[in-house]
Design a protein around this motif. Structure first.
Motif, PDB file in Angstrom:
ATOM      1  N   PRO A   1       0.699  -1.291  -0.023  1.00 43.74           N
ATOM      2  CA  PRO A   1       0.154  -0.079   0.130  1.00 43.74           C
ATOM      3  C   PRO A   1       0.930   1.153  -0.045  1.00 43.74           C
ATOM      4  CG  PRO A   1      -0.772  -1.551   1.471  1.00 43.74           C
ATOM      5  CD  PRO A   1       0.386  -2.288   1.100  1.00 43.74           C
ATOM      6  N   PHE A   2       2.004   1.487   0.738  1.00 41.74           N
ATOM      7  CA  PHE A   2       2.694   2.284   0.784  1.00 41.74           C
ATOM      8  C   PHE A   2       3.302   2.683  -0.614  1.00 41.74           C
ATOM      9  CE2 PHE A   2       7.136   4.082   0.546  1.00 41.74           C
ATOM     10  CZ  PHE A   2       7.212   5.188   1.460  1.00 41.74           C
TER      11      PHE A   2
ATOM     12  N   ALA B   1       2.798   5.870  -3.289  1.00 43.73           N
ATOM     13  CA  ALA B   1       3.850   6.909  -3.717  1.00 43.73           C
ATOM     14  C   ALA B   1       3.712   7.222  -5.085  1.00 43.73           C
ATOM     15  CB  ALA B   1       5.164   5.822  -3.365  1.00 43.73           C
ATOM     16  N   GLU B   2       3.879   8.422  -5.235  1.00 46.35           N
ATOM     17  CA  GLU B   2       4.003   9.031  -6.814  1.00 46.35           C
ATOM     18  C   GLU B   2       5.117   8.276  -7.286  1.00 46.35           C
ATOM     19  OE1 GLU B   2       4.457  13.219  -8.932  1.00 46.35           O
ATOM     20  OE2 GLU B   2       3.804  13.171  -6.891  1.00 46.35           O
ATOM     21  N   GLY B   3       4.735   7.850  -8.576  1.00 47.45           N
ATOM     22  CA  GLY B   3       5.989   7.500  -9.665  1.00 47.45           C
ATOM     23  C   GLY B   3       6.238   6.102  -9.511  1.00 47.45           C
ATOM     24  N   PHE B   4       5.545   5.266  -8.394  1.00 49.55           N
ATOM     25  CA  PHE B   4       5.814   3.747  -8.481  1.00 49.55           C
ATOM     26  C   PHE B   4       5.287   3.019  -9.670  1.00 49.55           C
ATOM     27  CE2 PHE B   4       4.377  -0.514  -7.141  1.00 49.55           C
ATOM     28  CZ  PHE B   4       5.699  -1.111  -6.869  1.00 49.55           C
ATOM     29  N   ILE B   5       6.240   2.156 -10.237  1.00 49.32           N
ATOM     30  CA  ILE B   5       5.778   1.331 -11.292  1.00 49.32           C
ATOM     31  C   ILE B   5       5.763  -0.125 -10.911  1.00 49.32           C
ATOM     32  CG2 ILE B   5       6.371   0.473 -13.475  1.00 49.32           C
ATOM     33  CD1 ILE B   5       7.830   3.208 -13.954  1.00 49.32           C
ATOM     34  N   ARG B   6       6.968  -0.756 -10.375  1.00 48.97           N
ATOM     35  CA  ARG B   6       6.771  -2.023 -10.108  1.00 48.97           C
ATOM     36  C   ARG B   6       8.009  -2.349  -9.028  1.00 48.97           C
ATOM     37  NH1 ARG B   6       7.710  -6.299 -14.410  1.00 48.97           N
ATOM     38  NH2 ARG B   6       8.567  -7.444 -12.659  1.00 48.97           N
TER      39      ARG B   6
ATOM     40  N   ASP C   1      10.715   8.464 -12.374  1.00 55.77           N
ATOM     41  CA  ASP C   1      11.928   9.214 -12.362  1.00 55.77           C
ATOM     42  C   ASP C   1      12.559   9.131 -11.134  1.00 55.77           C
ATOM     43  OD1 ASP C   1      10.650  11.262 -10.696  1.00 55.77           O
ATOM     44  OD2 ASP C   1       9.210  11.456 -12.503  1.00 55.77           O
ATOM     45  N   ALA C   2      13.816   9.879 -11.132  1.00 53.69           N
ATOM     46  CA  ALA C   2      14.878   9.875  -9.992  1.00 53.69           C
ATOM     47  C   ALA C   2      14.050  10.699  -8.946  1.00 53.69           C
ATOM     48  CB  ALA C   2      16.092  10.522 -10.509  1.00 53.69           C
ATOM     49  N   ALA C   3      13.273  11.545  -9.056  1.00 53.41           N
ATOM     50  CA  ALA C   3      12.906  12.535  -7.950  1.00 53.41           C
ATOM     51  C   ALA C   3      11.764  11.500  -7.473  1.00 53.41           C
ATOM     52  CB  ALA C   3      12.183  13.767  -8.581  1.00 53.41           C
ATOM     53  N   ALA C   4      10.880  10.625  -7.795  1.00 54.24           N
ATOM     54  CA  ALA C   4      10.050  10.036  -7.388  1.00 54.24           C
ATOM     55  C   ALA C   4      10.655   8.896  -6.394  1.00 54.24           C
ATOM     56  CB  ALA C   4       9.128   9.352  -8.351  1.00 54.24           C
ATOM     57  N   ALA C   5      11.712   8.448  -7.105  1.00 53.53           N
ATOM     58  CA  ALA C   5      12.453   7.436  -6.309  1.00 53.53           C
ATOM     59  C   ALA C   5      13.307   7.841  -5.034  1.00 53.53           C
ATOM     60  CB  ALA C   5      13.613   6.756  -7.142  1.00 53.53           C
ATOM     61  N   LYS C   6      13.716   9.042  -5.330  1.00 54.19           N
ATOM     62  CA  LYS C   6      14.525   9.590  -3.883  1.00 54.19           C
ATOM     63  C   LYS C   6      13.421  10.056  -3.013  1.00 54.19           C
ATOM     64  CE  LYS C   6      18.472  10.724  -6.573  1.00 54.19           C
ATOM     65  NZ  LYS C   6      19.344  11.595  -7.117  1.00 54.19           N
ATOM     66  N   ALA C   7      12.201  10.708  -3.303  1.00 50.61           N
ATOM     67  CA  ALA C   7      11.360  11.114  -2.150  1.00 50.61           C
ATOM     68  C   ALA C   7      10.684   9.704  -1.529  1.00 50.61           C
ATOM     69  CB  ALA C   7      10.112  11.635  -3.193  1.00 50.61           C
ATOM     70  N   ALA C   8      10.462   8.600  -2.265  1.00 56.64           N
ATOM     71  CA  ALA C   8       9.891   7.580  -1.700  1.00 56.64           C
ATOM     72  C   ALA C   8      11.136   6.838  -0.728  1.00 56.64           C
ATOM     73  CB  ALA C   8       9.518   6.383  -2.647  1.00 56.64           C
ATOM     74  N   ALA C   9      12.271   6.781  -1.110  1.00 55.32           N
ATOM     75  CA  ALA C   9      13.336   6.398  -0.279  1.00 55.32           C
ATOM     76  C   ALA C   9      13.335   7.240   1.155  1.00 55.32           C
ATOM     77  CB  ALA C   9      14.630   6.538  -0.981  1.00 55.32           C
ATOM     78  N   ALA C  10      13.271   8.483   0.842  1.00 47.23           N
ATOM     79  CA  ALA C  10      13.121   9.309   2.310  1.00 47.23           C
ATOM     80  C   ALA C  10      12.033   8.989   2.937  1.00 47.23           C
ATOM     81  CB  ALA C  10      13.401  11.006   1.784  1.00 47.23           C
ATOM     82  N   ALA C  11      10.858   8.852   2.250  1.00 40.08           N
ATOM     83  CA  ALA C  11       9.520   8.852   3.186  1.00 40.08           C
ATOM     84  C   ALA C  11       9.315   7.432   3.852  1.00 40.08           C
ATOM     85  CB  ALA C  11       8.466   8.849   2.118  1.00 40.08           C
ATOM     86  N   ILE C  12      10.195   6.441   3.165  1.00 46.52           N
ATOM     87  CA  ILE C  12      10.038   5.196   3.787  1.00 46.52           C
ATOM     88  C   ILE C  12      10.584   4.994   5.221  1.00 46.52           C
ATOM     89  CG2 ILE C  12      11.894   3.786   2.846  1.00 46.52           C
ATOM     90  CD1 ILE C  12       9.879   1.652   1.703  1.00 46.52           C
ATOM     91  N   MET C  13      11.522   5.475   5.421  1.00 50.51           N
ATOM     92  CA  MET C  13      12.006   5.442   6.719  1.00 50.51           C
ATOM     93  C   MET C  13      11.076   5.834   7.976  1.00 50.51           C
ATOM     94  SD  MET C  13      14.714   4.298   5.875  1.00 50.51           S
ATOM     95  CE  MET C  13      15.589   4.218   7.493  1.00 50.51           C
ATOM     96  N   ASP C  14      10.022   6.597   7.603  1.00 49.64           N
ATOM     97  CA  ASP C  14       8.782   7.002   8.440  1.00 49.64           C
ATOM     98  C   ASP C  14       7.690   6.260   8.369  1.00 49.64           C
ATOM     99  OD1 ASP C  14      10.530   8.919   9.867  1.00 49.64           O
ATOM    100  OD2 ASP C  14      10.143  10.403   8.125  1.00 49.64           O
ATOM    101  N   ALA C  15       7.685   5.422   7.411  1.00 47.66           N
ATOM    102  CA  ALA C  15       6.288   4.530   6.817  1.00 47.66           C
ATOM    103  C   ALA C  15       6.235   3.403   7.894  1.00 47.66           C
ATOM    104  CB  ALA C  15       6.433   4.047   5.536  1.00 47.66           C
ATOM    105  N   PRO C  16       5.006   3.233   8.710  1.00 46.61           N
ATOM    106  CA  PRO C  16       5.114   2.084   9.828  1.00 46.61           C
ATOM    107  C   PRO C  16       5.039   0.831   9.007  1.00 46.61           C
ATOM    108  CG  PRO C  16       3.405   4.044  10.138  1.00 46.61           C
ATOM    109  CD  PRO C  16       3.961   4.486   8.713  1.00 46.61           C
ATOM    110  N   ALA C  17       4.287   0.787   7.688  1.00 49.47           N
ATOM    111  CA  ALA C  17       4.205  -0.548   7.048  1.00 49.47           C
ATOM    112  C   ALA C  17       5.679  -0.885   6.710  1.00 49.47           C
ATOM    113  CB  ALA C  17       3.502  -0.269   5.765  1.00 49.47           C
TER     114      ALA C  17
END
Length: 100
Positions: free
Chosen positions: A30-31, A35-40, A59-75
Motif C-alpha cells: 500500500p505504501f 507513492a508517486e511514480g511507483f511502477i513495479r 523518475d529519479a525524483a520519485a525514487a528519492k522522495a519514496a526512499a526518504a519517506a519510507i523511513m517513517d512509514a509504519p508498514a
C-alpha cells in the motif's frame, strides 16, 4: 521521461527467514502503490543470501522522495528491521532498456 531503478542489496539479520521477509515486503505494497511514480517491484535472493530489492520508478525524483519517506512509514518497519544495515547498499540508476 526516463525511468529510474532503485536497487538495494542487503543481507538478513540473524533469525529471519526468506518467507518472513517476503511477507514483510508484501505488507509495504500500500505504501508503494500510494507513492508517486511507483511502477513495479522485484525482490530476489541469490544462493549466497544476498538480497536485491529492485523498484522501478517513473523518475529519479520519485525514487528519492519514496526512499526518504519510507523511513517513517509504519508498514516498512518490520521489513526494515530484518535488514542487516551494515550490509545494505542503495543506488539509483537510469533505465535504458526493459524487456519482458
Amino acid at each position: 521521461m526516463t525511468q529510474t531503478a532503485e536497487i538495494v542489496t542487503f543481507r538478513l539479520t540473524d533469525g529471519h527467514t526468506p518467507d518472513a521477509l517476503a511477507k514483510a515486503a508484501a505488507a509495504m505494497e500500500p505504501f508503494l502503490r500510494a507513492a508517486e511514480g511507483f511502477i513495479r517491484r522485484d525482490l530476489s535472493v541469490d544462493d549466497a543470501g544476498l538480497w536485491t530489492d529492485h523498484i522501478l520508478w517513473t523518475d529519479a525524483a520519485a525514487a528519492k522522495a519514496a526512499a526518504a519517506a519510507i523511513m517513517d512509514a509504519p508498514a516498512a518497519g518490520p521489513f526494515m528491521a530484518m535488514i542487516d544495515g551494515h550490509s545494505a547498499v542503495m543506488r539509483h540508476a537510469t533505465v535504458h532498456l526493459q524487456q519482458e
